[in-house]
Write an enzyme that holds these catalytic residues in place. Structure first.
Site, mmCIF file in Angstrom:
data_model
loop_
_atom_site.group_PDB
_atom_site.id
_atom_site.type_symbol
_atom_site.label_atom_id
_atom_site.label_comp_id
_atom_site.label_asym_id
_atom_site.label_seq_id
_atom_site.Cartn_x
_atom_site.Cartn_y
_atom_site.Cartn_z
ATOM 1 N N LEU A 42 0.569 -1.210 -0.471
ATOM 2 C CA LEU A 42 -0.171 0.065 0.124
ATOM 3 C C LEU A 42 0.971 1.188 -0.481
ATOM 4 O O LEU A 42 0.349 2.024 -0.274
ATOM 5 C CB LEU A 42 -0.592 -0.186 1.603
ATOM 6 C CG LEU A 42 -2.212 -0.537 1.084
ATOM 7 C CD1 LEU A 42 -2.530 -1.304 2.389
ATOM 8 C CD2 LEU A 42 -3.033 -0.257 -0.219
ATOM 9 N N LYS A 67 16.035 -1.569 0.382
ATOM 10 C CA LYS A 67 15.466 -1.691 -0.814
ATOM 11 C C LYS A 67 14.465 -0.077 -0.964
ATOM 12 O O LYS A 67 13.571 -0.682 -1.839
ATOM 13 C CB LYS A 67 13.774 -2.108 0.489
ATOM 14 C CG LYS A 67 14.672 -4.060 1.089
ATOM 15 C CD LYS A 67 13.730 -4.937 1.858
ATOM 16 C CE LYS A 67 14.358 -6.337 1.859
ATOM 17 N NZ LYS A 67 13.075 -7.101 2.523
ATOM 18 N N ASP A 94 13.109 3.088 11.549
ATOM 19 C CA ASP A 94 12.807 1.905 11.690
ATOM 20 C C ASP A 94 12.580 1.706 13.131
ATOM 21 O O ASP A 94 12.214 2.376 14.220
ATOM 22 C CB ASP A 94 14.326 1.180 12.486
ATOM 23 C CG ASP A 94 14.411 -0.427 12.622
ATOM 24 O OD1 ASP A 94 12.969 -0.755 12.790
ATOM 25 O OD2 ASP A 94 14.513 -1.018 13.029
ATOM 26 N N ASN A 121 1.884 4.748 7.218
ATOM 27 C CA ASN A 121 1.103 3.383 6.828
ATOM 28 C C ASN A 121 1.810 2.090 7.139
ATOM 29 O O ASN A 121 1.394 1.512 7.024
ATOM 30 C CB ASN A 121 1.797 3.559 5.368
ATOM 31 C CG ASN A 121 1.404 1.867 4.263
ATOM 32 O OD1 ASN A 121 0.887 1.755 4.262
ATOM 33 N ND2 ASN A 121 2.840 1.153 3.931
ATOM 34 N N TYR A 216 -3.715 -8.946 15.879
ATOM 35 C CA TYR A 216 -3.617 -7.459 15.039
ATOM 36 C C TYR A 216 -5.022 -6.998 15.331
ATOM 37 O O TYR A 216 -4.392 -6.002 15.250
ATOM 38 C CB TYR A 216 -3.935 -7.917 12.828
ATOM 39 C CG TYR A 216 -4.035 -6.620 12.618
ATOM 40 C CD1 TYR A 216 -2.556 -6.034 12.349
ATOM 41 C CD2 TYR A 216 -4.886 -7.322 11.844
ATOM 42 C CE1 TYR A 216 -2.600 -5.677 11.722
ATOM 43 C CE2 TYR A 216 -4.869 -5.615 10.936
ATOM 44 C CZ TYR A 216 -3.365 -5.408 10.450
ATOM 45 O OH TYR A 216 -3.816 -3.816 9.536
ATOM 46 N N LYS A 220 -4.504 -2.466 16.491
ATOM 47 C CA LYS A 220 -4.925 -1.567 15.430
ATOM 48 C C LYS A 220 -6.376 -0.546 16.674
ATOM 49 O O LYS A 220 -6.575 0.107 16.249
ATOM 50 C CB LYS A 220 -6.149 -1.899 14.173
ATOM 51 C CG LYS A 220 -5.094 -2.462 13.282
ATOM 52 C CD LYS A 220 -4.014 -1.416 12.304
ATOM 53 C CE LYS A 220 -3.118 -1.551 11.926
ATOM 54 N NZ LYS A 220 -2.325 -0.567 11.312
#
Length: 349
Positions: A42, A67, A94, A121, A216, A220
């Site tokens: 994303l 990367k 990081d 993100n 998870y 959130k």
């Protein structure tokens, strides 16, 4: 639970709602932004769309510089040859390390770059109990809640200062990528914390309370509860003239690397579900672009989904939920107090 936050509501949106692209008239020329976790999924797709809208300066905030450089080259190569090349930089960030987060924001302060938006993100979904080596907290709780909170708290006063310097400029935006799964969290750890009278973070760090299917979601939800308390603690002046804060849900997407730790039969089933139910990352990224550069002042303090305001998880609507929401804020500040001047930060927001 309102229909929007239910499983049927989720499936309705996944199959029947298509977030719109940014209008073709949108121009981000002269603007600068930050996207974390931007070398893949994303974050990469949002970066591509932002550059396609003419963004002049983009900071790819990534854990791996190599990367990030590969992503930078790919993003630039995809732009029309006739277009004026934007400035695309790769900065190390990081989220597993508080010192890295502090160094990133210090670098931003020294750079004098006027930031128009920061799209936070980066996140993880761990299906095995893993401990973050630098803090000893469970990794998904560390990244999705605590580290994202620190980055937000450090960026907020800096972007507020930039907003105060130039009142003719549109207010900067910090857009945090959340998830509709926050509304589905069982979050049994909160009740354990209340019943035993021990810190919530201690319960979350105890492997015996780790629920692979819920962690998870819970991470959130914690992120959302922190967001709500952060906005509540903003001064009225900063709410009306400072940085815009919003939380954005991209939906369930295939092609991202969020669930890369899923293994074996579970990983195979999840991968299949993503292909059947999931949106493309390109479609999901439209919501991130909307929240960070198009939604504007009406999105301040709001949860955005499918390019529109949507209901929060509603966890804090109950007495026990309100207790936990306040506890999340308190424990966030307690955790971050030893690494930053938390009282100074709170005075500035």
């Amino acid at each position: 639970m309102p229909f929007y936050n239910s499983y049927p509501g989720f499936l309705y949106r996944q199959f029947l709602v298509c977030p719109s692209k940014a209008p073709s008239t949108t121009s981000l020329r002269g603007k600068a932004g930050i996207v974390t976790g931007s070398n893949t999924g994303l974050g990469y797709q949002a970066s591509s769309q932002l550059l396609g809208l003419g963004l002049s300066h983009l900071i790819l905030a990534v854990r791996s510089i190599s990367k990030g450089e590969a992503a930078r080259k790919s993003l630039l190569a995809a732009l029309p040859a006739s277009a004026k090349p934007p400035v695309v930089e790769v900065w190390e960030l990081d989220l597993a390390n508080y010192a890295s987060i502090i160094a990133f924001v210090d670098r931003l302060k020294r750079s004098d770059i006027e930031i128009d938006f920061a799209l936070l993100n980066a996140g993880v979904a761990n299906f095995n109990f893993t401990v973050n080596q630098s803090t000893s907290h469970e990794s998904s709780i560390q990244i999705n809640w605590l580290s994202t909170a620190l980055l937000t708290l450090l960026l907020l006063p800096e972007l507020d200062r930039q907003a105060a310097k130039n009142l003719n400029r549109a207010r900067p935006v910090i857009s945090i990528v959340g998830s509709e799964t926050a509304a589905w969290a069982k979050f049994a750890e909160a009740q354990v914390s209340i019943k035993r009278g021990i810190p919530l973070i201690d319960v979350l760090d105890d492997k015996t309370h780790f629920d692979m299917g819920d962690r998870y979601y819970a991470s959130k939800l914690l992120q959302q509860l922190f967001f709500l308390e952060l906005f509540r603690n903003r001064s009225s002046a900063k709410r009306s003239t400072g940085t815009i804060l919003n939380l954005v849900n991209p939906g369930f997407c295939y092609g991202s690397e969020l669930h890369r730790t899923a293994e074996g039969a579970f990983g195979t089933v999840l991968s299949g579900m993503k292909r059947v139910i999931g949106r493309s990352v390109s479609m999901g990224a439209r919501t991130l672009v909307h929240a960070s550069v198009l939604a504007g002042e009406p999105s301040n303090g709001r949860y955005m989904s499918d390019n529109k305001p949507a209901p929060f998880a509603g966890y804090g609507d109950s007495d026990s939920g309100r207790i936990t929401q306040a506890q999340v804020w308190k424990e966030t500040l307690t955790e971050l107090g030893p690494v930053v001047d938390i009282h100074k930060l709170l005075a500035e927001i």
